[in-house]
Write a protein that holds these residues in place. Structure first.
Motif, PDB file in Angstrom:
ATOM      1  N   ALA A 294       0.908   4.223  -2.804  1.00  0.00           N
ATOM      2  CA  ALA A 294       0.747   5.642  -2.483  1.00  0.00           C
ATOM      3  C   ALA A 294       1.835   6.472  -3.158  1.00  0.00           C
ATOM      4  CB  ALA A 294       0.793   5.842  -0.971  1.00  0.00           C
ATOM      5  N   LYS A 295       3.052   5.946  -3.170  1.00  0.00           N
ATOM      6  CA  LYS A 295       4.155   6.643  -3.831  1.00  0.00           C
ATOM      7  C   LYS A 295       3.934   6.686  -5.339  1.00  0.00           C
ATOM      8  CE  LYS A 295       7.684   5.516  -0.369  1.00  0.00           C
ATOM      9  NZ  LYS A 295       8.937   4.758  -0.096  1.00  0.00           N
ATOM     10  N   LEU A 296       3.383   5.609  -5.857  1.00  0.00           N
ATOM     11  CA  LEU A 296       3.094   5.544  -7.290  1.00  0.00           C
ATOM     12  C   LEU A 296       2.065   6.606  -7.664  1.00  0.00           C
ATOM     13  CD1 LEU A 296       4.302   3.541  -9.343  1.00  0.00           C
ATOM     14  CD2 LEU A 296       2.207   2.206  -9.145  1.00  0.00           C
ATOM     15  N   LYS A 297       1.037   6.722  -6.825  1.00  0.00           N
ATOM     16  CA  LYS A 297      -0.004   7.726  -7.066  1.00  0.00           C
ATOM     17  C   LYS A 297       0.575   9.133  -7.003  1.00  0.00           C
ATOM     18  CE  LYS A 297      -4.338   9.073  -7.541  1.00  0.00           C
ATOM     19  NZ  LYS A 297      -4.189  10.535  -7.398  1.00  0.00           N
ATOM     20  N   GLU A 298       1.532   9.341  -6.120  1.00  0.00           N
ATOM     21  CA  GLU A 298       2.150  10.667  -6.003  1.00  0.00           C
ATOM     22  C   GLU A 298       2.874  11.047  -7.289  1.00  0.00           C
ATOM     23  OE1 GLU A 298       5.473  13.150  -3.389  1.00  0.00           O
ATOM     24  OE2 GLU A 298       5.085  11.044  -2.939  1.00  0.00           O
ATOM     25  N   THR A 299       3.553  10.081  -7.923  1.00  0.00           N
ATOM     26  CA  THR A 299       4.260  10.398  -9.178  1.00  0.00           C
ATOM     27  C   THR A 299       3.273  10.816 -10.255  1.00  0.00           C
ATOM     28  OG1 THR A 299       4.220   8.130 -10.101  1.00  0.00           O
ATOM     29  CG2 THR A 299       6.050   8.695  -8.629  1.00  0.00           C
ATOM     30  N   ILE A 300       2.122  10.169 -10.286  1.00  0.00           N
ATOM     31  CA  ILE A 300       1.101  10.527 -11.280  1.00  0.00           C
ATOM     32  C   ILE A 300       0.604  11.947 -11.026  1.00  0.00           C
ATOM     33  CG2 ILE A 300      -1.174   9.961 -12.209  1.00  0.00           C
ATOM     34  CD1 ILE A 300      -0.597   7.032 -11.432  1.00  0.00           C
ATOM     35  N   ASP A 301       0.368  12.283  -9.754  1.00  0.00           N
ATOM     36  CA  ASP A 301      -0.076  13.635  -9.399  1.00  0.00           C
ATOM     37  C   ASP A 301       0.977  14.675  -9.778  1.00  0.00           C
ATOM     38  OD1 ASP A 301      -2.398  12.560  -8.377  1.00  0.00           O
ATOM     39  OD2 ASP A 301      -1.692  12.551  -6.300  1.00  0.00           O
ATOM     40  N   ARG A 302       2.230  14.333  -9.555  1.00  0.00           N
ATOM     41  CA  ARG A 302       3.324  15.257  -9.883  1.00  0.00           C
ATOM     42  C   ARG A 302       3.403  15.505 -11.380  1.00  0.00           C
ATOM     43  NH1 ARG A 302       5.800  18.062  -5.578  1.00  0.00           N
ATOM     44  NH2 ARG A 302       5.880  16.670  -3.765  1.00  0.00           N
ATOM     45  N   ILE A 303       3.205  14.449 -12.147  1.00  0.00           N
ATOM     46  CA  ILE A 303       3.215  14.595 -13.606  1.00  0.00           C
ATOM     47  C   ILE A 303       2.050  15.478 -14.046  1.00  0.00           C
ATOM     48  CG2 ILE A 303       2.907  13.378 -15.811  1.00  0.00           C
ATOM     49  CD1 ILE A 303       4.384  10.994 -14.527  1.00  0.00           C
TER      50      ILE A 303
ATOM     51  N   ASP B 156       0.834  -1.198   0.000  1.00  0.00           N
ATOM     52  CA  ASP B 156       0.000   0.000   0.000  1.00  0.00           C
ATOM     53  C   ASP B 156       0.874   1.256   0.000  1.00  0.00           C
ATOM     54  OD1 ASP B 156      -2.278  -1.527   0.013  1.00  0.00           O
ATOM     55  OD2 ASP B 156      -2.586  -1.405   2.187  1.00  0.00           O
ATOM     56  N   GLU B 157       2.000   1.194   0.698  1.00  0.00           N
ATOM     57  CA  GLU B 157       2.918   2.337   0.738  1.00  0.00           C
ATOM     58  C   GLU B 157       3.481   2.629  -0.647  1.00  0.00           C
ATOM     59  OE1 GLU B 157       7.053   3.769   2.980  1.00  0.00           O
ATOM     60  OE2 GLU B 157       6.174   1.815   3.420  1.00  0.00           O
ATOM     61  N   GLU B 158       3.843   1.576  -1.357  1.00  0.00           N
ATOM     62  CA  GLU B 158       4.377   1.748  -2.706  1.00  0.00           C
ATOM     63  C   GLU B 158       3.300   2.262  -3.649  1.00  0.00           C
ATOM     64  OE1 GLU B 158       7.920  -1.629  -2.691  1.00  0.00           O
ATOM     65  OE2 GLU B 158       5.823  -2.228  -2.982  1.00  0.00           O
TER      66      GLU B 158
ATOM     67  N   HIS C 147       8.235   4.159 -12.958  1.00  0.00           N
ATOM     68  CA  HIS C 147       8.684   2.849 -13.416  1.00  0.00           C
ATOM     69  C   HIS C 147       9.649   2.210 -12.418  1.00  0.00           C
ATOM     70  CE1 HIS C 147       6.763   2.949 -17.395  1.00  0.00           C
ATOM     71  NE2 HIS C 147       6.955   4.262 -17.325  1.00  0.00           N
ATOM     72  N   ARG C 148      10.428   3.026 -11.727  1.00  0.00           N
ATOM     73  CA  ARG C 148      11.362   2.493 -10.728  1.00  0.00           C
ATOM     74  C   ARG C 148      10.608   1.851  -9.565  1.00  0.00           C
ATOM     75  NH1 ARG C 148      13.549   2.982  -6.023  1.00  0.00           N
ATOM     76  NH2 ARG C 148      12.059   4.598  -5.448  1.00  0.00           N
ATOM     77  N   ILE C 149       9.577   2.525  -9.087  1.00  0.00           N
ATOM     78  CA  ILE C 149       8.780   1.996  -7.971  1.00  0.00           C
ATOM     79  C   ILE C 149       8.180   0.641  -8.331  1.00  0.00           C
ATOM     80  CG2 ILE C 149       6.691   2.336  -6.593  1.00  0.00           C
ATOM     81  CD1 ILE C 149       7.281   5.376  -6.780  1.00  0.00           C
ATOM     82  N   ILE C 150       7.628   0.538  -9.530  1.00  0.00           N
ATOM     83  CA  ILE C 150       7.040  -0.734  -9.968  1.00  0.00           C
ATOM     84  C   ILE C 150       8.096  -1.829 -10.023  1.00  0.00           C
ATOM     85  CG2 ILE C 150       5.972  -1.941 -11.919  1.00  0.00           C
ATOM     86  CD1 ILE C 150       4.494   0.678 -12.555  1.00  0.00           C
ATOM     87  N   ALA C 151       9.256  -1.498 -10.587  1.00  0.00           N
ATOM     88  CA  ALA C 151      10.316  -2.494 -10.732  1.00  0.00           C
ATOM     89  C   ALA C 151      10.762  -3.038  -9.375  1.00  0.00           C
ATOM     90  CB  ALA C 151      11.506  -1.879 -11.478  1.00  0.00           C
TER      91      ALA C 151
END
Length: 233
Positions: free
Chosen positions: A129-138, A125-127, A154-158
């Protein structure tokens, strides 16, 4: 085979000297066992003389090798093969193929498609949340300047795939991402957000099939976009 005074022997580069040829010759020191991970490379002047290349060509090759994680340049100490390069053969293969754009893109697709399916089962869930933050930043980015947030997505997913066996592959993936990202001549923020959001939703649902499908859809578009403007030699 070693040259005089115990120096590793390197065949001189003939014809039109290219950075790619220099990279191949330097990597041969590692591949042939003349030098090992952690060993110091010959000095810049020695390499220029042995390879018969100019300083700009040599420095371009060394910069590429450093970017790909093959070497480390230390101020006042010299240049060294990275200690862990022996456990990261993908970085060496990537270095040998940097001018083969279709192969680089395919390698990125192969790695990411495998990692995203595993991530769908293991991402926290933490990851997420970080993934969602990158989308918001973009989405909030100005002038379409969001390359670093794209890479972070892509780094977070990997890394969420959480498999130590493929760590060397992930390093190669991020290098391939940087290579392909540098070739994008125009960015489409809204479309990137759309693609990334679809991948995020699939991961949030823990659906590996959908995650694979959405990642493929995204990377296929990236491939077509890059190859359209950068035809392979």
């Amino acid at each position: 085979m070693e040259g005089e005074k115990g120096r590793p022997s390197i065949q001189s580069v003939k014809r039109n000297t290219l950075s790619k040829q220099v990279i191949e010759h330097i990597l041969q020191l590692l591949i042939n066992g003349q030098l090992k991970p952690g060993d110091k490379l010959p000095s810049e002047m020695e390499l220029m003389e042995q390879l018969e290349v100019s300083r700009p060509v040599l420095r371009e090759a060394m910069s590429s090798l450093e970017t790909m994680g093959v070497i480390t340049r230390k101020t006042r100490e010299g240049t060294f093969f990275n200690n862990k390069i022996g456990s990261k053969p993908f970085s060496v293969m990537l270095a040998l193929s940097m001018d083969n754009l279709p192969a680089i893109i395919e390698a990125r697709m192969i790695l990411e498609l495998g990692l995203v399916t595993t991530a769908a089962e293991k991402i926290t869930d933490e990851e997420l949340a970080k993934l969602k933050e990158t989308i918001d930043r973009i989405a909030e980015s100005k002038d379409n300047n969001y390359g670093e947030w794209d890479k972070e997505f892509h780094r977070i997913i990997a890394y969420s795939a959480d498999n130590p066996v493929v760590e060397g592959m992930i390093d190669a993936l991020l290098i391939a991402h940087s290579k392909t990202d540098s070739l994008i001549t125009y960015r489409e923020r809204d479309l990137t957000v759309e693609y990334h959001s679809a991948i995020y939703e699939a991961l949030a649902k823990r659906d590996p099939h959908e995650a694979f499908s959405q990642m493929y859809r995204h990377l296929r578009y990236v491939r077509e976009k890059i190859l359209k403007t950068h035809s392979p030699e």
